[in-house]
Design a protein around this motif. Sequence first.
Motif, PDB file in Angstrom:
ATOM      1  N   LEU A 184       0.807  -1.220   0.000  1.00 36.82           N
ATOM      2  CA  LEU A 184       0.000   0.000   0.000  1.00 36.82           C
ATOM      3  C   LEU A 184       0.843   1.274   0.000  1.00 36.82           C
ATOM      4  O   LEU A 184       0.677   2.140  -0.877  1.00 36.82           O
ATOM      5  CB  LEU A 184      -0.934   0.000   1.205  1.00 36.82           C
ATOM      6  CG  LEU A 184      -1.761   1.285   1.438  1.00 36.82           C
ATOM      7  CD1 LEU A 184      -2.585   1.624   0.206  1.00 36.82           C
ATOM      8  CD2 LEU A 184      -2.648   1.116   2.653  1.00 36.82           C
ATOM      9  N   VAL A 185       1.738   1.421   0.955  1.00 36.99           N
ATOM     10  CA  VAL A 185       2.467   2.686   1.123  1.00 36.99           C
ATOM     11  C   VAL A 185       3.238   3.093  -0.132  1.00 36.99           C
ATOM     12  O   VAL A 185       3.190   4.269  -0.536  1.00 36.99           O
ATOM     13  CB  VAL A 185       3.398   2.607   2.353  1.00 36.99           C
ATOM     14  CG1 VAL A 185       4.270   3.848   2.437  1.00 36.99           C
ATOM     15  CG2 VAL A 185       2.568   2.451   3.630  1.00 36.99           C
ATOM     16  N   ARG A 221       2.480   2.844  -3.039  1.00 36.87           N
ATOM     17  CA  ARG A 221       1.568   3.254  -4.107  1.00 36.87           C
ATOM     18  C   ARG A 221       0.733   4.486  -3.750  1.00 36.87           C
ATOM     19  O   ARG A 221      -0.077   4.940  -4.555  1.00 36.87           O
ATOM     20  CB  ARG A 221       0.639   2.089  -4.462  1.00 36.87           C
ATOM     21  CG  ARG A 221       1.373   0.897  -5.085  1.00 36.87           C
ATOM     22  CD  ARG A 221       0.448  -0.317  -5.205  1.00 36.87           C
ATOM     23  NE  ARG A 221       1.014  -1.359  -6.040  1.00 36.87           N
ATOM     24  CZ  ARG A 221       1.855  -2.303  -5.619  1.00 36.87           C
ATOM     25  NH1 ARG A 221       2.236  -2.309  -4.338  1.00 36.87           N
ATOM     26  NH2 ARG A 221       2.320  -3.223  -6.439  1.00 36.87           N
ATOM     27  N   LEU A 222       0.906   5.019  -2.550  1.00 37.47           N
ATOM     28  CA  LEU A 222       0.091   6.155  -2.120  1.00 37.47           C
ATOM     29  C   LEU A 222       0.334   7.409  -2.951  1.00 37.47           C
ATOM     30  O   LEU A 222      -0.570   8.235  -3.099  1.00 37.47           O
ATOM     31  CB  LEU A 222       0.341   6.455  -0.643  1.00 37.47           C
ATOM     32  CG  LEU A 222      -0.278   5.472   0.357  1.00 37.47           C
ATOM     33  CD1 LEU A 222       0.107   5.853   1.779  1.00 37.47           C
ATOM     34  CD2 LEU A 222      -1.791   5.416   0.201  1.00 37.47           C
ATOM     35  N   PHE A 239      -2.212   7.679  -5.628  1.00 34.92           N
ATOM     36  CA  PHE A 239      -3.512   8.171  -5.178  1.00 34.92           C
ATOM     37  C   PHE A 239      -3.478   9.684  -4.965  1.00 34.92           C
ATOM     38  O   PHE A 239      -4.401  10.393  -5.360  1.00 34.92           O
ATOM     39  CB  PHE A 239      -3.928   7.469  -3.885  1.00 34.92           C
ATOM     40  CG  PHE A 239      -5.234   7.981  -3.329  1.00 34.92           C
ATOM     41  CD1 PHE A 239      -6.433   7.538  -3.853  1.00 34.92           C
ATOM     42  CD2 PHE A 239      -5.248   8.912  -2.303  1.00 34.92           C
ATOM     43  CE1 PHE A 239      -7.649   8.016  -3.357  1.00 34.92           C
ATOM     44  CE2 PHE A 239      -6.455   9.392  -1.805  1.00 34.92           C
ATOM     45  CZ  PHE A 239      -7.652   8.946  -2.342  1.00 34.92           C
ATOM     46  N   GLN A 240      -2.422  10.180  -4.335  1.00 33.78           N
ATOM     47  CA  GLN A 240      -2.323  11.613  -4.076  1.00 33.78           C
ATOM     48  C   GLN A 240      -2.243  12.426  -5.370  1.00 33.78           C
ATOM     49  O   GLN A 240      -2.769  13.536  -5.447  1.00 33.78           O
ATOM     50  CB  GLN A 240      -1.097  11.900  -3.203  1.00 33.78           C
ATOM     51  CG  GLN A 240      -1.263  11.473  -1.756  1.00 33.78           C
ATOM     52  CD  GLN A 240      -2.255  12.339  -0.999  1.00 33.78           C
ATOM     53  OE1 GLN A 240      -1.903  13.392  -0.491  1.00 33.78           O
ATOM     54  NE2 GLN A 240      -3.505  11.901  -0.913  1.00 33.78           N
ATOM     55  N   ILE A 269      -4.809  11.588   3.977  1.00 40.40           N
ATOM     56  CA  ILE A 269      -4.950  10.241   4.529  1.00 40.40           C
ATOM     57  C   ILE A 269      -4.321  10.195   5.912  1.00 40.40           C
ATOM     58  O   ILE A 269      -3.156  10.549   6.093  1.00 40.40           O
ATOM     59  CB  ILE A 269      -4.283   9.197   3.620  1.00 40.40           C
ATOM     60  CG1 ILE A 269      -4.941   9.204   2.241  1.00 40.40           C
ATOM     61  CG2 ILE A 269      -4.354   7.808   4.241  1.00 40.40           C
ATOM     62  CD1 ILE A 269      -4.206   8.379   1.218  1.00 40.40           C
ATOM     63  N   PHE A 305     -11.181   6.592  -1.774  1.00 36.54           N
ATOM     64  CA  PHE A 305      -9.950   5.881  -1.404  1.00 36.54           C
ATOM     65  C   PHE A 305     -10.170   4.368  -1.419  1.00 36.54           C
ATOM     66  O   PHE A 305      -9.319   3.605  -1.891  1.00 36.54           O
ATOM     67  CB  PHE A 305      -9.488   6.339  -0.027  1.00 36.54           C
ATOM     68  CG  PHE A 305      -8.173   5.734   0.406  1.00 36.54           C
ATOM     69  CD1 PHE A 305      -7.004   6.068  -0.244  1.00 36.54           C
ATOM     70  CD2 PHE A 305      -8.132   4.841   1.459  1.00 36.54           C
ATOM     71  CE1 PHE A 305      -5.794   5.512   0.154  1.00 36.54           C
ATOM     72  CE2 PHE A 305      -6.924   4.283   1.858  1.00 36.54           C
ATOM     73  CZ  PHE A 305      -5.756   4.619   1.205  1.00 36.54           C
ATOM     74  N   LEU A 353      -8.245   1.576  -3.547  1.00 32.97           N
ATOM     75  CA  LEU A 353      -7.601   0.427  -2.908  1.00 32.97           C
ATOM     76  C   LEU A 353      -7.935  -0.864  -3.639  1.00 32.97           C
ATOM     77  O   LEU A 353      -7.058  -1.683  -3.925  1.00 32.97           O
ATOM     78  CB  LEU A 353      -8.052   0.314  -1.452  1.00 32.97           C
ATOM     79  CG  LEU A 353      -7.305   1.106  -0.386  1.00 32.97           C
ATOM     80  CD1 LEU A 353      -7.971   0.881   0.969  1.00 32.97           C
ATOM     81  CD2 LEU A 353      -5.850   0.685  -0.330  1.00 32.97           C
ATOM     82  N   THR A 410      -6.300  -0.982  -7.123  1.00 32.70           N
ATOM     83  CA  THR A 410      -4.848  -1.109  -7.007  1.00 32.70           C
ATOM     84  C   THR A 410      -4.451  -2.516  -6.596  1.00 32.70           C
ATOM     85  O   THR A 410      -3.488  -3.090  -7.114  1.00 32.70           O
ATOM     86  CB  THR A 410      -4.306  -0.089  -5.995  1.00 32.70           C
ATOM     87  OG1 THR A 410      -4.640   1.232  -6.432  1.00 32.70           O
ATOM     88  CG2 THR A 410      -2.800  -0.199  -5.852  1.00 32.70           C
ATOM     89  N   ILE A 427      -7.902   3.786   8.635  1.00 45.83           N
ATOM     90  CA  ILE A 427      -7.832   5.106   8.024  1.00 45.83           C
ATOM     91  C   ILE A 427      -8.781   6.038   8.773  1.00 45.83           C
ATOM     92  O   ILE A 427      -9.989   5.823   8.785  1.00 45.83           O
ATOM     93  CB  ILE A 427      -8.255   5.037   6.536  1.00 45.83           C
ATOM     94  CG1 ILE A 427      -7.488   3.919   5.838  1.00 45.83           C
ATOM     95  CG2 ILE A 427      -8.017   6.368   5.853  1.00 45.83           C
ATOM     96  CD1 ILE A 427      -5.991   4.073   5.880  1.00 45.83           C
TER      97      ILE A 427
END
Length: 205
Positions: free
Chosen positions: A3-4, A6-7, A10-11, A19, A172, A176, A179, A200
């Motif tokens: 996850l991290v 790939r953040l 998203f941003q 987030i 989000f 998720l 992704t 979250i």
Amino acid sequence: LWLVPRLAEFQARHPKIAIDMETERRPVVLDEDLDLAVSYSRSGPPAFGAKRLLTEKVIPMAAPAFKRNHRMATERIEDAPLISSTRNDWEWHEWGAANGIDFERLQIRYRFDIDSPAILACNAGLGVMLMPDWVGPWRTGEVEPFGVYRHQALGAYWLSLNPRIRPAAKIFAAWLRSTAQAAEAAAGEAPARLNGAAGIRRKAG
């Protein structure tokens, strides 16, 4: 693990959504402060209504520098120093059983209680670690498969949503899911684990 890194994607798509993420070792309760939770479970859904995001299928991985420095005639897991990311080495127990390898023949040289320092140790060339086939360091070339062994499913990541989830968190959550699907699809096309849970908090929006 997945996850991290790939953040940033998203941003870039949603720069106005902030987030707020927390990690817990105990089960997450979706109270009024939490919109959603990503949980890891070895035995099915951690909560009613949870949807599977990713299955964790692991194989032995090592840094290219480790292979150069050790120059093994054959990449036998029994001859390599191993890195464990759990206190009781359960991942190596399960993987060994699935691959017909007696755990007593394995050499656990480094033991950590969470994934992140174990990954750093593996990237530094200290030994061989079990990593998912969708893990970031493999995609960037920091690690590569060690030996020829079968994948072993250890558990899965699950997504739980608060019934009162806010609109920004819905965006989000949708990201998720897409992704995670893309990560599994990419792993399936490529050549041959966050214990606990992440919540979250409701600062998105």
